[in-house]
Design a protein around this motif. Structure first.
Motif, PDB file in Angstrom:
ATOM      1  N   LEU A   1       0.802  -1.226   0.000  1.00 61.90           N
ATOM      2  CA  LEU A   1       0.000   0.000   0.000  1.00 61.90           C
ATOM      3  C   LEU A   1       0.838   1.281   0.000  1.00 61.90           C
ATOM      4  CD1 LEU A   1      -3.007  -0.733   2.365  1.00 61.90           C
ATOM      5  CD2 LEU A   1      -2.614  -1.378   0.004  1.00 61.90           C
ATOM      6  N   ASN A   2       2.099   1.180   0.439  1.00 59.53           N
ATOM      7  CA  ASN A   2       2.928   2.390   0.525  1.00 59.53           C
ATOM      8  C   ASN A   2       3.042   3.098  -0.818  1.00 59.53           C
ATOM      9  OD1 ASN A   2       3.660   0.299   2.436  1.00 59.53           O
ATOM     10  ND2 ASN A   2       5.079   1.826   3.260  1.00 59.53           N
ATOM     11  N   ARG A   3       3.195   2.274  -1.861  1.00 55.16           N
ATOM     12  CA  ARG A   3       3.489   2.872  -3.162  1.00 55.16           C
ATOM     13  C   ARG A   3       2.274   2.943  -4.067  1.00 55.16           C
ATOM     14  NH1 ARG A   3       8.786   0.634  -3.602  1.00 55.16           N
ATOM     15  NH2 ARG A   3      10.082   1.879  -2.205  1.00 55.16           N
ATOM     16  N   MET A   4       1.112   2.604  -3.523  1.00 54.58           N
ATOM     17  CA  MET A   4      -0.077   2.551  -4.391  1.00 54.58           C
ATOM     18  C   MET A   4      -0.455   3.959  -4.865  1.00 54.58           C
ATOM     19  SD  MET A   4      -3.754   0.925  -3.465  1.00 54.58           S
ATOM     20  CE  MET A   4      -3.233  -0.763  -3.666  1.00 54.58           C
ATOM     21  N   SER A   5      -0.688   4.077  -6.177  1.00 57.64           N
ATOM     22  CA  SER A   5      -1.035   5.408  -6.707  1.00 57.64           C
ATOM     23  C   SER A   5      -2.495   5.727  -6.392  1.00 57.64           C
ATOM     24  CB  SER A   5      -0.821   5.439  -8.217  1.00 57.64           C
ATOM     25  OG  SER A   5      -1.848   4.718  -8.851  1.00 57.64           O
ATOM     26  N   LYS A   6      -2.808   6.994  -6.419  1.00 61.80           N
ATOM     27  CA  LYS A   6      -4.154   7.450  -6.075  1.00 61.80           C
ATOM     28  C   LYS A   6      -5.219   6.807  -6.954  1.00 61.80           C
ATOM     29  CE  LYS A   6      -4.889  11.633  -3.584  1.00 61.80           C
ATOM     30  NZ  LYS A   6      -4.794  13.064  -3.470  1.00 61.80           N
ATOM     31  N   SER A   7      -4.869   6.613  -8.240  1.00 64.54           N
ATOM     32  CA  SER A   7      -5.872   6.080  -9.164  1.00 64.54           C
ATOM     33  C   SER A   7      -6.134   4.601  -8.907  1.00 64.54           C
ATOM     34  CB  SER A   7      -5.416   6.302 -10.605  1.00 64.54           C
ATOM     35  OG  SER A   7      -4.183   5.652 -10.800  1.00 64.54           O
ATOM     36  N   GLN A   8      -5.192   3.931  -8.219  1.00 62.20           N
ATOM     37  CA  GLN A   8      -5.392   2.503  -7.939  1.00 62.20           C
ATOM     38  C   GLN A   8      -6.244   2.275  -6.696  1.00 62.20           C
ATOM     39  OE1 GLN A   8      -1.069   1.669  -8.151  1.00 62.20           O
ATOM     40  NE2 GLN A   8      -1.713  -0.289  -9.027  1.00 62.20           N
ATOM     41  N   VAL A   9      -6.276   3.282  -5.836  1.00 64.81           N
ATOM     42  CA  VAL A   9      -6.939   3.118  -4.541  1.00 64.81           C
ATOM     43  C   VAL A   9      -8.402   2.658  -4.663  1.00 64.81           C
ATOM     44  CG1 VAL A   9      -7.671   4.323  -2.447  1.00 64.81           C
ATOM     45  CG2 VAL A   9      -5.367   4.659  -3.337  1.00 64.81           C
ATOM     46  N   PRO A  10      -9.222   3.297  -5.550  1.00 59.19           N
ATOM     47  CA  PRO A  10     -10.624   2.848  -5.639  1.00 59.19           C
ATOM     48  C   PRO A  10     -10.743   1.357  -5.928  1.00 59.19           C
ATOM     49  CG  PRO A  10     -10.341   4.876  -6.854  1.00 59.19           C
ATOM     50  CD  PRO A  10      -8.972   4.440  -6.420  1.00 59.19           C
ATOM     51  N   PHE A  11      -9.904   0.862  -6.841  1.00 66.88           N
ATOM     52  CA  PHE A  11     -10.015  -0.550  -7.229  1.00 66.88           C
ATOM     53  C   PHE A  11      -9.578  -1.454  -6.079  1.00 66.88           C
ATOM     54  CE2 PHE A  11      -9.559   2.031 -10.974  1.00 66.88           C
ATOM     55  CZ  PHE A  11     -10.655   1.618 -11.710  1.00 66.88           C
ATOM     56  N   TYR A  12      -8.577  -0.989  -5.323  1.00 72.09           N
ATOM     57  CA  TYR A  12      -8.128  -1.744  -4.160  1.00 72.09           C
ATOM     58  C   TYR A  12      -9.251  -1.822  -3.115  1.00 72.09           C
ATOM     59  CZ  TYR A  12      -6.042  -2.214   0.464  1.00 72.09           C
ATOM     60  OH  TYR A  12      -5.783  -2.596   1.759  1.00 72.09           O
ATOM     61  N   ARG A  13      -9.955  -0.708  -2.917  1.00 64.99           N
ATOM     62  CA  ARG A  13     -10.990  -0.665  -1.872  1.00 64.99           C
ATOM     63  C   ARG A  13     -12.185  -1.544  -2.200  1.00 64.99           C
ATOM     64  NH1 ARG A  13     -10.904   5.715  -0.721  1.00 64.99           N
ATOM     65  NH2 ARG A  13      -9.048   5.775   0.591  1.00 64.99           N
ATOM     66  N   ARG A  14     -12.372  -1.858  -3.487  1.00 64.48           N
ATOM     67  CA  ARG A  14     -13.520  -2.689  -3.852  1.00 64.48           C
ATOM     68  C   ARG A  14     -13.391  -4.102  -3.290  1.00 64.48           C
ATOM     69  NH1 ARG A  14     -14.421  -0.588 -10.070  1.00 64.48           N
ATOM     70  NH2 ARG A  14     -14.576   1.600  -9.434  1.00 64.48           N
ATOM     71  N   ASP A  15     -12.193  -4.460  -2.863  1.00 66.56           N
ATOM     72  CA  ASP A  15     -12.004  -5.802  -2.324  1.00 66.56           C
ATOM     73  C   ASP A  15     -11.988  -5.799  -0.798  1.00 66.56           C
ATOM     74  OD1 ASP A  15     -12.022  -8.351  -3.177  1.00 66.56           O
ATOM     75  OD2 ASP A  15      -9.844  -8.583  -3.292  1.00 66.56           O
ATOM     76  N   ILE A  16     -12.384  -4.671  -0.213  1.00 65.04           N
ATOM     77  CA  ILE A  16     -12.443  -4.573   1.247  1.00 65.04           C
ATOM     78  C   ILE A  16     -13.833  -4.112   1.660  1.00 65.04           C
ATOM     79  CG2 ILE A  16     -11.563  -3.347   3.265  1.00 65.04           C
ATOM     80  CD1 ILE A  16      -8.921  -3.112   1.879  1.00 65.04           C
TER      81      ILE A  16
END
Lengths: 331, 227
Positions: B66-81
């Protein structure tokens, strides 16, 4: 899981490609679905709260109707100037020593010039008759001992622009047979000046009121994002992208622009309809007819289009900045 | 599934919320996160949901750093939580159905699919009959269950909960906890921040205890689970 990895190892390139297409397909489908949903929802919103948004698009309509009216006024003045210019003419007052034959000949010579549409000779007597008839001064003129009026050649130029008329006037005024020259273009000049003033005013007013539209939409969007702050946080938390969050506000902006533009056209047409009766009467009193020109269909569409583009752009700029600043902080 | 490696978080004001925490939550595990308010529970959840970024150290969730995750990736990451909040964070002007459907809409599910999955989620929390209601028409416990349905509707790999029983009486609290346990039984990794120690003690799951930003205890409670 292990099997998937194996497959991936076996056909990595193929799989990557397939996944790429699927993702674009999925993305465009998602995109379409969301737009369909928003279209329905935004229209529903307006139907449910017709007065909430009415104030905003009325402000936009008034802000757009003012430059539209100015534009139409300027357009009609140009038309008027055009009509007047048809009558723009140069009068050449001839030397008294010139005979009537020489005068007629000069007129015929002038007609042959390419920049002259028509020219005719008025003898001193003709001029006297015309003048006294026009001024209704019959008895006064008769009492004069001798005719003070010079013989005249009236020249109608081909080109109706002011500079061309002026060049022609100067040229003909320097002919040895011509004692004096007068250009009847004062009114044309004035109308052109008025038109130019209106043109500048149109630019300034359009600029200022265009800015008004941007600010009104911006402020409305700022309040809308504030009112939906919780919702923005929640959808961001469940994985909404920036464009997903922004989209409903762009729809809002679209409807504001569309309604604002349509009402602005209505206001313009309505105002001109109100004016057309008196203008007809006024024109008739001057012995001319003037058909008031209103916004044409393409111009109206242009106005509506401009309204839509302005408000969507404004919504985009405002909302993008706002939603970037609303970070979820629910814990 | 969730790995913190010497993770620290210091806020702008200088407050050190987490001090070099190292811990690991296995895939399919259910853990409680406990400690006094201000001990760092919220910060931990904010780091996992990528609301905050650690000042130092690494945090890896579901295989992603998560340290290096770009802002645009965050929404897609959150869909799995899936995330459940103490004050449930429901949208009051939307029906129960629309609230639960939100994560699916964000992810662009087909309408038919959406309907099926929302009903399934509502059925699991026992609120199938309430789909057309608005949140105000429901009791506190029911609202919380709608929040849970929304968190699980897109079958996330990880379910996080922040004081999910904070506003509920003991009976309802127990029900809600059992619901989480059920999701865990079908494979979801669950992490619940709670200071309801009495309730936690009666459940057979590992407890991570934070005190002033330090991880002071990680009890497996294996004895209770096996006994």
């Amino acid at each position: 899981m292990a099997e998937t990895q194996n497959q991936a190892r076996r056909r990595p390139a193929n799989r990557m490609k397939k996944r790429g297409t699927r993702r674009t397909e999925l993305h465009s489908r998602t995109w379409l679905l969301h737009h369909r949903h928003l279209l329905r929802e935004s229209v529903g919103d307006i139907i449910r709260h017709p007065f909430a948004s009415a104030l905003t698009w009325l402000v936009i309509a008034v802000a757009l109707a003012l430059p539209a009216l100015l534009y139409v006024t300027q357009k009609n003045l140009e038309q008027l100037a055009g009509q007047w210019q048809e009558g723009a003419q140069v009068s050449l007052y001839l030397e008294d020593r010139l005979s009537a034959e020489a005068g007629s000949r000069l007129a015929e010579d002038l007609v042959r010039r390419p920049e002259v549409r028509d020219a005719w000779y008025l003898s001193r007597d003709d001029a006297m008759q015309e003048f006294s008839a026009w001024m209704d001064l019959g008895p006064v003129m008769e009492s004069l001992d001798n005719n003070p009026l010079p013989a005249t050649i009236v020249v109608i130029p081909v080109s109706q622009t002011r500079t061309d008329i002026e060049i022609l006037g100067e040229l003909l005024g320097n002919l040895p047979e011509v004692a004096d020259m007068q250009m009847d273009i004062e009114w044309v000049q004035r109308l052109e000046s008025i038109s130019e003033v209106l043109n500048r005013a149109l630019f300034a007013v359009s600029g200022v009121l265009g800015l008004t539209v941007v600010l009104v939409i911006g402020n409305t969007m700022r309040m809308a994002t504030e009112a939906r702050r919780d919702e923005i946080m929640v959808v961001k938390l469940v994985g909404a992208t920036q464009s997903f969050v922004r989209r409903p506000f762009l729809y809002m902006g679209f409807w504001y622009g569309l309604f604002g533009g349509v009402v602005a056209c209505g206001l313009t047409w309505g105002s001109l309809a109100l004016l057309s009766g008196p203008v007809d009467t006024l024109a008739a009193s001057y012995g001319t007819t003037l058909r008031l020109r209103s916004l044409t269909a393409p111009e109206a569409l242009g106005l509506i289009g401009a309204a839509v583009v302005l408000s969507i752009t404004s919504a985009w700029l405002t909302v993008s900045r706002r939603i970037a600043s609303i970070e979820p902080n629910p814990i | 599934m969730i790995i913190l490696d010497q993770t620290s978080k210091r806020y702008a004001g200088g407050h050190e919320a987490l001090r070099s925490i190292s811990m690991q939550v296995e895939k399919g595990e259910m853990v409680f996160l406990t400690g006094h308010s201000g001990a760092g529970k919220s910060t931990m959840l904010k780091l996992i949901t990528r609301i905050e970024v650690p000042t130092s150290g690494q945090i890896r969730v579901n295989g992603q750093l998560l340290n290096r995750m770009s802002k645009s990736q965050v929404p897609f990451y959150r869909r799995d939580i899936g995330m459940v909040f103490q004050n449930h964070q429901l949208l009051m002007d939307r029906t129960v159905f629309d609230n639960v459907a939100l994560p699916l809409r964000v992810a662009g599910a087909q309408p038919a699919d959406m309907q099926r999955r929302v009903r399934a989620a509502l059925d699991k929390v026992g609120l199938l009959q309430r789909e057309k209601y608005y949140p105000q028409m429901l009791s506190g416990g029911e609202q919380q269950r709608v929040g849970i349905a929304r968190a699980v509707v897109n079958r996330p790999a990880i379910l996080l909960a922040d004081e999910p029983t904070g506003n509920l009486d003991p009976v309802l609290s127990r029900e809600v906890m059992n619901l989480f346990a059920e999701f865990n039984r079908v494979g979801t990794t669950v992490m619940i921040a709670s200071h309801d120690l009495g309730l936690i003690a009666r459940m057979p799951y590992r407890v991570l205890t934070l005190r002033e930003g330090n991880l002071v205890k990680s009890s497996a409670l294996e004895g209770i689970r096996n006994g």
